[in-house]
Each structure stands twice: as C-alpha cells, then as structure tokens.
Design an enzyme around this catalytic site. Structure first.
Site, short mmCIF file in Angstrom:
data_model
loop_
_atom_site.label_atom_id
_atom_site.label_comp_id
_atom_site.label_asym_id
_atom_site.label_seq_id
_atom_site.Cartn_x
_atom_site.Cartn_y
_atom_site.Cartn_z
N GLN A 15 -6.77 -10.02 6.73
CA GLN A 15 -5.42 -9.88 6.17
C GLN A 15 -5.51 -9.62 4.67
OE1 GLN A 15 -2.69 -13.13 8.16
NE2 GLN A 15 -4.81 -13.88 8.05
N ASN A 16 -6.72 -9.74 4.12
CA ASN A 16 -6.90 -9.63 2.67
C ASN A 16 -6.89 -8.17 2.23
OD1 ASN A 16 -7.22 -12.38 2.87
ND2 ASN A 16 -9.45 -12.33 2.70
N HIS B 268 -3.47 -5.52 6.27
CA HIS B 268 -2.40 -5.45 5.29
C HIS B 268 -2.69 -4.47 4.16
CE1 HIS B 268 -1.17 -9.74 6.71
NE2 HIS B 268 -0.77 -8.80 7.53
N CYS C 22 5.83 11.97 -1.86
CA CYS C 22 5.12 13.03 -1.12
C CYS C 22 3.98 12.51 -0.27
CB CYS C 22 4.60 14.08 -2.13
SG CYS C 22 3.19 13.47 -3.10
N CYS D 11 2.98 9.83 -9.48
CA CYS D 11 2.16 10.73 -8.64
C CYS D 11 1.73 11.96 -9.45
CB CYS D 11 3.00 11.17 -7.44
SG CYS D 11 2.17 12.37 -6.39
N CYS E 104 3.55 15.13 -7.55
CA CYS E 104 4.99 15.43 -7.54
C CYS E 104 5.77 14.62 -8.58
CB CYS E 104 5.60 15.18 -6.16
SG CYS E 104 5.83 13.41 -5.79
N GLY F 128 -10.10 -19.27 6.84
CA GLY F 128 -9.26 -19.27 5.64
C GLY F 128 -7.92 -18.60 5.79
N1 APR Z 1 -12.16 -22.28 2.43
C1 APR Z 1 -11.49 -22.20 3.61
N2 APR Z 1 -10.13 -22.15 3.71
C2 APR Z 1 -9.45 -22.20 2.55
C3 APR Z 1 -10.07 -22.29 1.28
C4 APR Z 1 -11.48 -22.33 1.25
N3 APR Z 1 -12.16 -22.42 0.10
N4 APR Z 1 -9.09 -22.32 0.33
C5 APR Z 1 -7.92 -22.23 0.99
N5 APR Z 1 -8.13 -22.18 2.31
C6 APR Z 1 -7.14 -22.02 3.38
C7 APR Z 1 -5.82 -22.74 3.17
O1 APR Z 1 -5.89 -24.07 3.71
C8 APR Z 1 -4.87 -21.86 3.98
O2 APR Z 1 -4.84 -22.26 5.35
O3 APR Z 1 -6.83 -20.65 3.42
C9 APR Z 1 -5.50 -20.47 3.89
C10 APR Z 1 -4.75 -19.55 2.93
O4 APR Z 1 -3.50 -19.33 3.51
P1 APR Z 1 -2.52 -18.24 2.88
O5 APR Z 1 -2.51 -18.40 1.40
O6 APR Z 1 -1.24 -18.32 3.65
O7 APR Z 1 -3.25 -16.86 3.15
P2 APR Z 1 -3.20 -16.01 4.48
O8 APR Z 1 -3.18 -16.90 5.68
O9 APR Z 1 -4.30 -15.02 4.39
O10 APR Z 1 -1.79 -15.25 4.34
C11 APR Z 1 -1.52 -14.25 5.29
O11 APR Z 1 0.51 -13.73 4.05
O12 APR Z 1 1.57 -13.37 2.01
C12 APR Z 1 1.02 -12.75 3.13
O13 APR Z 1 0.11 -10.60 3.17
C13 APR Z 1 -0.16 -11.89 2.71
O14 APR Z 1 -2.21 -11.44 3.92
C14 APR Z 1 -1.34 -12.47 3.47
C15 APR Z 1 -0.67 -13.19 4.63
#
Ligand code: APR
Length: 256
Positions: free
Chosen positions: A102-103, A120, A131, A150, A153, A190
């Site tokens: 998702q990153n 994402h 364009c 751009c 355009c 994560g």
């Molecule tokens: N190691 C493991 N997990 C971790 C660490 C770490 N060092 N630090 C934080 N976390 C966990 C948190 O506990 C949490 O569950 O990572 C998760 C981060 O959650 P979010 O900030 O909600 O990120 P994510 O789940 O990727 O969000 C999904 O939301 O805002 C949108 O588009 C954005 O891609 C993103 C989507």
C-alpha cells in the site's frame, strides 16, 4: 518475544507453496517515514480530506503539492531498512513470490524487490490532470516550482497516487487479487488493514484456507484471524526470520 513464534513463522514460510507479502506504512516506519495512523501518524496531524483527495487538490493544488513535497523530502532522505532488504532476499530465494504494498515510497524496489504491486501508486510518479502525461521525478521539486505544470500542455501535474474517494488502477487491483487467489500464505507486515479494497486482499487468502502471518507492533484488523500473530517491529521480525532460516538451512545441510 519468544523464539518459538519466529521458528513457527520461518517454518510456515519455508514450507509454503506460494507465499505472498502484503505491506503497509509500518514496514517503512523504521526508515523514518511517518505512518498514517497510530501515535504520531500523519492523519493525527493533518486532515486527509484537505490533502489527499481530488477535491482538496482542485481547491488548493499548491497546498497539496507542498505537503507531498514535504513527504518526498523525507522519503528522498530515507533508505530501505533491514525489513525491506530481507524481504527482497526472501523473494530472491523464491520464498516470497510477490510484494503487494500500500506504500507509495518505492522502498521495496530500492531494496531490490522485483515483483512489487503498488496498490496506491508511487509518490515519485506524477501525471497531468489534463492530458494524462506521466513522468517520474528523480528528486523533490523546488518549492518555487509548485504546483507543477505539464511540460506538454501546461495543465496541472499531480502525484500519481490513489487518493481517498478514488478507484485503484483496475489492472493493479486485478493483479493483486490474482496473486491472492494463488497464495497459500500471506505475510502481512505493518498495516492497520482498514483501508479498502486493499485491506480485504489478505483476508481472501485465509478465506481460501491459506495461512496468515500478521507482523505488527500493535493489534490490527487481522489480530485474532492470523495463523501466527507476531507482535513486534518489522525489522525485529525479519532479523529473526533471517536468523532462524539460516539455522534451518544449516540443520537441513547437516541432515542431508
Ligand atoms: N513495525 C511493524 N508495524 C508497525 C511499525 C513497525 N516498526 N510501526 C508502525 N506499525 C504498524 C502500526 O501499528 C499500524 O498497524 O503499522 C501500521 C500502520 O498503519 P497505517 O498508518 O494505517 O498505514 P497503512 O495500514 O499502510 O495505511 C493504509 O491508508 O492513508 C491510507 O493510502 C494510505 O496506504 C495507506 C493506507
């Protein structure tokens, strides 16, 4: 965190027929990139509806660009951590088949992962809202260049990322579901797992009878559903997995 959970996770990973990884902002946290939720998360300091929606961009493209420039600066000055790097090694030795992330920070590619699905988008890719022109930035734009225009355009360029209220690119989502439909193990690292449709992809693997390893420093949506719950940081998890897999290989070498 007792050794047993790492041995069980390493055992599941090494025995899986088609293991996939599903990652969120937490895997990049130890590279110094802020997560969105949880303590210190971006959404506790900024309002997504003001910065990460098409309406916000239409209302104030310069503000949205300044926020993305600030995030790009952080990412530009960060590097893949041990978790990204060991995950890329697990792909190279054919334990992990694909990373569905998702990153938007591009750190999986930078760490050497090859088969990466960016659900994402990617913060370094920009596209013209007029364009459709697309290009990849090598570094953050200068403040005085914002909002970017751009070259073809003159229309507004925007980050090629998925904002709230937008659909994920259909080809990307189809590929992710196809991978999940082949997987007998999903390694979730994560993520809160609450943003859809991404958050349902790991659930599809366990609904089909596959296993889930849920790596997170906090409980999340998958807690209680995962086959193995590893309550630790991404770096600690991958360091231990590398150590145990090495031991497993040595044991295997000794036996064979
Ligand atoms: N190691 C493991 N997990 C971790 C660490 C770490 N060092 N630090 C934080 N976390 C966990 C948190 O506990 C949490 O569950 O990572 C998760 C981060 O959650 P979010 O900030 O909600 O990120 P994510 O789940 O990727 O969000 C999904 O939301 O805002 C949108 O588009 C954005 O891609 C993103 C989507």
């Amino acid at each position: 965190m007792e050794d047993e959970v790492f041995r069980k996770a390493a055992d599941l990973l090494s025995k899986a027929g088609y293991a996939i990884a599903f990652t969120g902002a937490g895997i990049s946290a130890e590279s110094g990139i802020p997560t969105f939720r949880g303590s210190g998360g971006l959404w506790s300091r900024y309002k997504p509806e003001e910065l990460a929606t098409p309406t916000a961009f239409a209302r104030n493209p310069k503000l949205v660009w300044e926020w993305y420039r600030w995030r790009m600066e952080i990412i530009y000055n960060s590097s893949p951590n041990i978790a990204h790097k060991i995950l890329s090694i697990l792909e190279r030795i054919n334990i992990i088949k694909v990373v569905i992330t998702q990153n938007v920070d591009g750190l999986h590619h930078k760490a050497g992962s090859r088969n990466v699905i960016e659900l994402h988008g990617n913060i370094w890719r920009v596209k013209c809202i007029q364009c459709g022109f697309k290009t990849v930035l090598e570094k953050p734009p200068r403040r005085d260049e914002l909002p970017l225009r751009c070259p073809r355009c003159g229309g507004l360029l925007r980050p090629d990322v998925v904002w709230f209220g937008e659909q994920l690119p259909p080809d990307v989502l189809t590929r992710a579901w196809e991978e999940a439909s082949k997987a007998d193990l999903v390694l979730v690292v994560g993520t809160t797992g609450i943003v859809e449709p991404a958050g349902s992809i790991p659930l599809f693997v366990i609904e089909r009878g596959g296993y889930m390893i849920n790596v997170n420093s906090e409980p999340n949506r998958y807690t209680g559903l995962a086959s193995i719950e590893v309550r630790t940081t991404a770096v600690k998890f991958f360091r231990e997995i590398a150590r145990v897999l090495e031991l497993l290989n040595q044991e295997r070498d000794n036996i064979s």
